[in-house]
Design a protein around this motif. Structure first.
Motif, PDB file in Angstrom:
ATOM      1  N   SER A 273      -7.136  10.316   1.120  1.00  0.00           N
ATOM      2  CA  SER A 273      -7.541   9.370   0.088  1.00  0.00           C
ATOM      3  C   SER A 273      -7.758   7.995   0.725  1.00  0.00           C
ATOM      4  O   SER A 273      -7.398   7.750   1.874  1.00  0.00           O
ATOM      5  CB  SER A 273      -6.466   9.283  -0.995  1.00  0.00           C
TER       6      SER A 273
ATOM      7  N   THR B 253      -3.563   2.911   4.877  1.00  0.00           N
ATOM      8  CA  THR B 253      -2.203   2.932   5.428  1.00  0.00           C
ATOM      9  C   THR B 253      -2.226   3.204   6.925  1.00  0.00           C
ATOM     10  O   THR B 253      -1.521   2.540   7.693  1.00  0.00           O
ATOM     11  CB  THR B 253      -1.351   3.996   4.717  1.00  0.00           C
TER      12      THR B 253
ATOM     13  N   ILE C 250       0.837  -1.206   0.000  1.00  0.00           N
ATOM     14  CA  ILE C 250       0.000   0.000   0.000  1.00  0.00           C
ATOM     15  C   ILE C 250       0.870   1.254   0.000  1.00  0.00           C
ATOM     16  O   ILE C 250       0.590   2.224  -0.714  1.00  0.00           O
ATOM     17  CB  ILE C 250      -0.963  -0.004   1.215  1.00  0.00           C
TER      18      ILE C 250
ATOM     19  N   GLN D 263       1.219   4.328  -3.269  1.00  0.00           N
ATOM     20  CA  GLN D 263       0.780   5.719  -3.134  1.00  0.00           C
ATOM     21  C   GLN D 263       1.616   6.648  -4.003  1.00  0.00           C
ATOM     22  O   GLN D 263       2.782   6.387  -4.282  1.00  0.00           O
ATOM     23  CB  GLN D 263       0.862   6.161  -1.680  1.00  0.00           C
ATOM     24  N   HIS D 264       0.976   7.752  -4.385  1.00  0.00           N
ATOM     25  CA  HIS D 264       1.656   8.776  -5.175  1.00  0.00           C
ATOM     26  C   HIS D 264       2.451   9.681  -4.264  1.00  0.00           C
ATOM     27  O   HIS D 264       2.044   9.973  -3.140  1.00  0.00           O
ATOM     28  CB  HIS D 264       0.648   9.620  -5.959  1.00  0.00           C
TER      29      HIS D 264
ATOM     30  N   LEU E 123      -6.290   5.183  -0.009  1.00  0.00           N
ATOM     31  CA  LEU E 123      -5.015   4.518   0.282  1.00  0.00           C
ATOM     32  C   LEU E 123      -4.382   5.044   1.566  1.00  0.00           C
ATOM     33  O   LEU E 123      -3.777   4.290   2.324  1.00  0.00           O
ATOM     34  CB  LEU E 123      -4.041   4.694  -0.882  1.00  0.00           C
ATOM     35  N   THR E 124      -4.528   6.329   1.810  1.00  0.00           N
ATOM     36  CA  THR E 124      -3.962   6.914   3.024  1.00  0.00           C
ATOM     37  C   THR E 124      -4.684   6.384   4.254  1.00  0.00           C
ATOM     38  O   THR E 124      -4.053   6.056   5.263  1.00  0.00           O
ATOM     39  CB  THR E 124      -4.047   8.447   2.970  1.00  0.00           C
TER      40      THR E 124
END
Length: 73
Positions: free
Chosen positions: A49, A55, A19, A23-24, A51-52
């Motif tokens: 986001s 995480t 993960i 992420q960007h 994904l954050t």
């Protein structure tokens, strides 16, 4: 019990690494690394986001399983 918790810990760590790598990057550089946040950032969870958020949850689970494994010794 320890074996099951160890397996869960390994799975969480591998998924957390994937993960984080997915992420960007932000263009801010080191701006927020050393505590650059303010009180206005306290309600920022809704703006994170997906994904954050994943995480953060996985990191918390990783810490809890690490603590549990350490206390089982």
């Amino acid at each position: 019990m320890r074996t099951l918790l160890s397996l869960v810990h390994i799975v969480i760590s591998v998924v957390l690494m994937m993960i984080v790598l997915a992420q960007h990057r932000k263009e801010g550089g080191f701006a927020g690394v050393f505590g650059g946040g303010t009180q206005a950032d306290a309600g920022q969870w809704q703006r994170f986001s997906g994904l954050t958020k994943i995480t953060v949850v996985l990191a918390a689970l990783f810490m809890l399983t690490s603590l549990a494994l350490a206390l089982m010794r």
